[in-house]
Scaffold this motif. Structure first.
Motif, short mmCIF file in Angstrom:
data_model
loop_
_atom_site.label_atom_id
_atom_site.label_comp_id
_atom_site.label_asym_id
_atom_site.label_seq_id
_atom_site.Cartn_x
_atom_site.Cartn_y
_atom_site.Cartn_z
N SER A 78 -47.95 39.44 -135.61
CA SER A 78 -48.79 39.37 -135.26
C SER A 78 -49.89 40.31 -134.12
O SER A 78 -48.67 39.91 -132.91
CB SER A 78 -49.96 37.54 -134.47
N ILE A 79 -51.08 40.80 -133.90
CA ILE A 79 -51.66 41.18 -132.50
C ILE A 79 -52.73 40.74 -132.18
O ILE A 79 -53.75 39.89 -133.21
CB ILE A 79 -52.01 43.25 -133.80
N HIS A 80 -52.42 40.95 -131.03
CA HIS A 80 -53.78 39.50 -130.11
C HIS A 80 -54.42 40.63 -129.34
O HIS A 80 -53.57 42.09 -129.06
CB HIS A 80 -52.49 38.39 -129.72
N VAL A 81 -55.44 40.08 -129.21
CA VAL A 81 -56.12 40.47 -128.09
C VAL A 81 -55.93 40.14 -127.16
O VAL A 81 -55.86 38.41 -127.36
CB VAL A 81 -57.73 40.20 -128.85
N VAL A 82 -55.30 40.14 -126.38
CA VAL A 82 -55.08 39.80 -124.50
C VAL A 82 -56.19 40.00 -123.67
O VAL A 82 -56.03 40.99 -123.97
CB VAL A 82 -53.33 39.82 -124.79
N GLU A 83 -56.10 39.05 -123.22
CA GLU A 83 -56.48 39.39 -121.30
C GLU A 83 -55.43 39.17 -120.31
O GLU A 83 -54.55 38.27 -119.87
CB GLU A 83 -57.70 37.99 -121.25
N ILE A 84 -55.34 40.03 -118.94
CA ILE A 84 -54.81 39.76 -118.65
C ILE A 84 -54.90 39.09 -117.07
O ILE A 84 -56.76 39.15 -116.66
CB ILE A 84 -54.78 41.28 -117.46
N THR A 85 -55.00 37.81 -117.01
CA THR A 85 -54.60 36.76 -116.57
C THR A 85 -54.90 36.78 -114.67
O THR A 85 -54.61 38.36 -114.04
CB THR A 85 -54.00 36.05 -116.65
N CYS B 63 -50.64 49.14 -135.02
CA CYS B 63 -52.49 48.63 -134.48
C CYS B 63 -51.93 48.37 -133.32
O CYS B 63 -50.64 47.38 -132.66
CB CYS B 63 -52.94 47.39 -135.26
N ALA B 64 -52.58 48.69 -132.07
CA ALA B 64 -52.02 49.12 -130.91
C ALA B 64 -52.72 49.52 -129.37
O ALA B 64 -53.63 49.93 -129.70
CB ALA B 64 -50.17 49.71 -130.75
N LEU B 65 -52.27 49.04 -128.17
CA LEU B 65 -53.49 49.53 -127.27
C LEU B 65 -53.85 51.41 -127.06
O LEU B 65 -52.78 52.08 -127.57
CB LEU B 65 -53.24 49.34 -126.52
N PRO B 66 -55.16 51.54 -127.55
CA PRO B 66 -54.27 53.47 -127.21
C PRO B 66 -53.95 54.08 -126.01
O PRO B 66 -52.67 55.01 -126.69
CB PRO B 66 -56.54 54.06 -127.15
N TYR C 178 -53.62 34.66 -123.92
CA TYR C 178 -54.37 35.09 -125.67
C TYR C 178 -55.84 34.63 -125.86
O TYR C 178 -56.74 34.00 -125.65
CB TYR C 178 -52.88 34.26 -126.55
N ARG C 179 -56.25 36.03 -126.50
CA ARG C 179 -57.33 35.55 -126.71
C ARG C 179 -57.55 35.42 -128.30
O ARG C 179 -58.94 34.34 -129.35
CB ARG C 179 -58.86 36.87 -126.59
N LYS C 180 -57.78 36.58 -129.31
CA LYS C 180 -57.38 35.77 -130.90
C LYS C 180 -56.28 37.04 -131.10
O LYS C 180 -56.14 38.02 -130.44
CB LYS C 180 -59.01 36.10 -131.12
N THR C 181 -56.46 36.04 -132.44
CA THR C 181 -55.53 37.64 -133.69
C THR C 181 -56.42 38.32 -134.08
O THR C 181 -57.23 38.43 -134.92
CB THR C 181 -54.23 36.50 -134.43
N VAL C 182 -55.89 39.77 -133.96
CA VAL C 182 -56.63 40.63 -134.67
C VAL C 182 -55.82 40.38 -135.72
O VAL C 182 -56.76 41.14 -137.24
CB VAL C 182 -57.44 41.97 -134.42
N TYR C 183 -55.21 40.92 -135.86
CA TYR C 183 -54.24 41.48 -137.20
C TYR C 183 -53.25 40.81 -137.11
O TYR C 183 -52.55 39.73 -135.97
CB TYR C 183 -53.97 42.75 -137.83
#
Lengths: 439, 557
Positions: free
Chosen positions: B301-308, B152-155, B186-191
């Protein structure tokens, strides 16, 4: 009230004054000619013999112990049970403390419907137990034990109840008889009561176990007529077990398998110092039901299934015959005779029955104190035996009346109504099949 | 064919319909085009084209708008992430809109134009983040993808990983480091998945093993319980001539539920003949082959992340070094700090303070077949930092420095020990060499007087003309997984620099392209292919001779 009591006491003293030896012996013939020789004279005699031969026995035992540790066979500890998850950890903890450590532990879950699978899987992952086998459908204790025995890889199989726990040297001690006599292929462990201080019911059972199991089976084993290896703790030679087809359907499968081993021409022994502690029923009605179940097995197995032992034309062996006859005579025939004896007493001495009854009770209390001496000599925890002294006055009522009543009820129901096949101890499907097959 | 067209809005668009390595096409400069249009009808060719021309690794096209033919829409899978729009013609309004949007984003976030070579994995991943910033995609949501080694990764990361441009470990390291540094939030953990504990690959083969001997030769068999005699054993013990006969009481089993049932099933091991209810489950990594117990798998853990906002600034202006050795190794120091440290130690040494007696530096550098100094890569610095964990390490672009402090009671013995340690470890560092290259090691020691000390302070960082230890490529054993370029030859590095001749640039381009394509397509280098071709000629000649002889013989008959 006090006057009445004093009156009875004075009349009882008058009654005693009127007695002579001849009268006493004739009145209490059952006690003097049936119980006293078997449970006191014989047992003291055997213990005296053991005392005389102690040096030779100790030497043999030391050699057998050395052989055991030199041979170091793999032992399978087999624990079948249903909904016993909570007890398994305690059992496994005592097993990890054993002086003999070359064993595998196989837990067979006979269709538990509680947390047992979770607990056992955890224990298996943590390597506390070697194998956890589970039957999704309940098949009865015999099938669970057979399942585990099939998988076992040990040279000896030690069968344990899940709610039992062992002394540190219990496994070693139960294996030593195999090395003392190569013809011994099954050894019974000594099952004693863990919760003997809980209430009067358990205390009485505690003493009963000490007297009837630790002392009684030691004596029968010494005489070669030991006939029941406790299901709670017994060791078997794996090959022998395979040859005799493992366990058959219970209840009473422990006595049954002992009979099968004996019938195969092999010896069984009792290890009084291989102590296994178990919890006994704390309530009288539960105890009653337990004894009903045990007593039914005597009729079902000794009188029906293994009747051939008693017949001279088939499978006859003197010691096996004696072993079975001892059990049948004392636990079954004399049980019925006792009722006739009591009825006879009532009709013969109906005027002084109470005095006779009181006199008999006092005599039995006195014999129990004599019997306690046996327990004190044999017990591996002699200090703990003093606890029972206070309960000995209750023992005649417990073993003489309560147990006789339970035995009689059970044996009659089994003789005429085949109640053991209706016991919930086994699932209905297996009991029905066993009844159809007359097993 | 490849050409630059100017659309009606005045944007110059590189239209491409065949695989081309634009980076090495000298006639196309970065300023010559504003966007790229892949105008082919076949989805299968897109991957090949993108390998030579994409908005991440291709400096000239970096972060520029990428368009694809509308016929490719929903047909190119993960490569969809590299395109900004699907168009039929470069004159569409969508093109104008896309150009305007992306221009604004690049201006707003100050995304730089790429010029240098990607010398380490960190730079590549940095570019991936820059690409996302240039598209104003600041919230990065990993997706589950077929064939993804990461699971599970960024395309976009998955595209580049599938071309073997970085190792999966590196990717996860960057994400973790970004979160630690505050570059990413960190935004949320998806997997939460379990990956190989060694390489973090998610492609695992789960296999059942015998808990006793570890064998895979297992059979699963139901167990039969015969009610009347309580016999319970595997099914095969009951089968006699196609019938079920109880092995204990020899009675036939006629009716399930009446005579018998099947309470459970057992595994039987054909290797050790053990029976058990539950086999051990192990996981074999398809990438590194590590076999591990499922309980030992690494939870990732695979996170949804945001570039700050800070991350945008750091990533676009390379403030955040993303240097693995900076983060991992305590003994690595930036050059300035290293220099200050040397001065401090030198001062104390000369002052005879009773503790420090002197210092010694080992310089490590590599030269190619022409004697040119090669650029060191991150991997070599990592390796040196790891090997000399008790020594301070620093590095310039070409040379790595390892320092040892000599204490008062150690003296010459300590110097000898350090020399030995460096020469022992040199064999390992030399594994990073490419063919025809050499590793050089020189030692410098502080003098005993002020003059020598001044000379040392002036020259300690200069690469000397001679080395104390030299190891050639041929002298070392190269493990298989060391095939990545670790020292980059000066010649290849120079391809990115101005001032070289056109001919040299062309040759370098060709060589570079050939090597890159070989690596990307995972095929043997051209020299190896030529050697095969040589054998092909020989075989062909033999066949021809046989054919002539056979023909002549038939003709004679």
């Amino acid at each position: 009230m006090l006057d009445t009591i004093l009156y009875y006491i004075s009349s009882f003293i008058d009654f005693l004054r009127g007695l002579n030896v001849s009268n006493v012996v004739r009145t209490y013939w059952f006690l003097f000619f049936v119980e006293f020789p078997r449970y006191y004279i014989l047992e003291y005699g055997v213990l005296f013999y053991r005392f005389l031969t102690r040096n030779r026995r100790h030497r043999r035992r030391a050699l057998a112990r050395w052989l055991l540790h030199h041979d170091r066979p793999l032992v399978t500890i087999l624990v079948p049970g249903k909904n016993e998850g909570k007890n398994i950890y305690k059992l496994v903890t005592t097993l990890r403390e054993q002086t003999y450590q070359n064993f595998e532990i196989i837990i067979v879950d006979d269709g538990s419907d509680d947390d047992t699978p979770l607990i056992c899987h955890d224990l298996e992952r943590a390597k506390y137990i070697t194998k956890y086998l589970r039957c999704n459908v309940r098949g009865g204790k015999a099938s669970a034990a057979n399942f585990g025995a099939r998988i076992a890889t040990g040279k000896y199989i030690v069968h344990l109840d899940a709610d039992s726990s062992l002394d540190r040297n219990a496994i070693e001690n139960v294996l030593i008889p195999f090395y003392m006599d190569k013809r011994v292929k099954a050894v019974g462990g000594c099952v004693l009561v863990r919760n003997y201080k809980e209430n009067i019911c358990t205390s009485l059972q505690g003493y009963e176990y000490l007297k009837r199991i630790q002392v009684g089976r030691l004596v029968t084993s010494q005489l070669g007529i030991y006939h029941i290896i406790s299901g709670a703790f017994g060791a078997f030679d794996a090959e022998t077990l395979k040859e005799i087809g493992y366990w058959d359907i219970g209840p009473g499968l422990d006595g049954d398998i002992t009979q099968k081993v004996r019938k195969a021409g092999l010896r069984v022994a009792f290890a009084h110092n291989a102590v296994c502690l178990t919890n006994v029923p704390t309530q009288w009605y539960k105890l009653y039901h337990q004894r009903i179940r045990w007593s039914r097995s005597l009729v079902r197995f000794r009188l029906k299934k293994h009747l051939d032992i008693l017949l001279p034309n088939r499978n006859w062996n003197f010691l096996n015959f004696l072993s079975n006859m001892e059990s049948i005579f004392y636990d079954c025939i004399l049980n019925f005779i006792w009722w006739f004896y009591i009825i006879n007493l009532i009709f013969t001495f109906h005027a002084s029955f109470l005095q006779i009854f009181a006199m008999g009770y006092i005599l039995r209390i006195a014999l129990n104190y004599i019997g306690w001496g046996l327990v004190r000599i044999i017990s591996e925890r002699p200090g703990a035996t003093y606890w029972y002294l206070r309960y000995l006055p209750l023992m005649p009522a417990y073993s003489g009346w309560f147990m006789r009543f339970a035995r009689t009820t059970a044996q009659l129901s089994e003789l005429f109504f085949f109640q053991s096949y209706k016991d919930n101890w086994n699932p209905y499907k297996t009991s029905r099949s066993a009844q159809l097959e007359k097993i | 064919m490849i050409n630059i067209v100017t659309n009606k809005h005045g944007y110059r668009i590189l239209v491409c319909d065949e695989p081309v390595w634009v980076e090495f096409h000298t006639q196309y400069k970065a300023d010559d085009f504003d966007g790229v249009f892949i105008n082919i009808p076949f989805a299968n060719d897109v991957e090949l084209i993108l390998k030579g021309l994409n908005p991440i690794t291709c400096n000239k096209a970096a972060y520029k708008p990428f368009f694809a033919a509308r016929t490719l829409k929903d047909k190119i899978g993960i490569y969809d992430e590299m395109f900004d729009a699907y168009i039929d013609s470069v004159d569409e309004e969508l093109v104008l809109k896309t150009f305007k949007e992306l221009e604004n984003y690049r201006k707003e976030y100050d995304v730089p134009q790429e010029t240098g070579a990607i010398t380490n994995h960190g730079l590549l991943i940095l570019r991936i983040f820059r690409y996302y910033i240039s598209r104003n995609k600041l919230i990065l949501e990993p997706k589950v993808m077929e064939k993804s080694a990461m699971g599970c990764a960024l395309p976009l990361a998955e595209c580049l990983h599938s071309w073997s441009l970085f190792h999966i470990n590196e990717y996860f390291s960057w994400i973790d480091m970004g979160l630690a540094h505050g570059t990413l939030a960190y935004r949320k953990t998806v997997y939460r998945m379990h990956v190989c504990p060694k390489c973090q690959h998610s492609h695992l083969i789960y296999q059942e093993q015998c808990p006793n001997c570890g064998s895979n030769e297992l059979d699963y068999e139901p167990v039969i319980h015969h009610f009347p005699c309580a016999n319970i054993s595997p099914e095969h013990t009951y089968i006699v001539g196609g019938q079920l006969i109880c092995p204990k009481c020899h009675k036939p089993l006629r009716h399930i539920g009446i005579d018998y049932d099947r309470p459970t099933s057992l595994y039987l091991c054909h290797n050790c003949h053990q029976s058990f209810l539950t086999p051990d489950t192990t996981a074999r990594c398809t990438y590194c082959g590590t076999v591990s117990n499922v309980n030992d798998l690494f939870p990732r853990s695979i996170h949804v992340v945001e570039i700050t906002p800070r991350g945008i600034n750091d990533i676009c202006h390379s403030v955040h070094s993303f240097s693995p050795y900076n983060d991992y190794f305590n003994n690595y120091m930036p050059m300035e700090a290293f220099e200050n440290r040397l001065q401090l130690i030198a001062t104390r040494s000369l002052a005879h303070d009773g503790v420090i007696r002197g210092l010694m530096i080992a310089l490590l550098w590599a030269t190619d077949e022409n004697g040119g100094v090669m650029t060191r890569t991150e991997k070599v610095v990592e390796a040196v930092s790891r090997l000399f964990v008790n020594n301070k390490v620093t590095a310039t672009n070409f040379c790595i420095y390892v320092q040892s402090t000599i204490l008062e009671d150690e003296g010459e013995h300590a110097k000898e020990q350090f020399r030995k340690k460096v020469s022992d470890n040199a064999a390992y560092i030399a594994m990073f060499l490419q063919p025809y290259s050499q590793l050089h090691i020189a030692f410098k020691t502080i003098g005993n007087n002020v003059e020598e000390d001044r000379l040392f302070a002036k020259e300690w960082s200069l690469i000397p003309s001679t080395s104390d230890i030299t190891i050639r490529y041929e002298e070392v054993t190269h493990p298989k997984d060391m095939s990545t370029m670790m020292f980059i030859s000066h010649k290849l590095n120079a391809a990115f620099e101005d001032g070289q001749t056109e001919e040299a640039r062309r040759l370098a381009d060709q060589e570079r392209m050939r090597q890159e394509i070989d690596e990307l397509q995972d095929r043997p280098p051209i020299s190896e292919l030529l050697s095969y071709l040589k054998w092909g000629y020989i075989v062909l000649a033999i066949v021809a001779i046989i054919a002539i002889i056979a023909g002549y013989w038939f003709w004679l008959r």
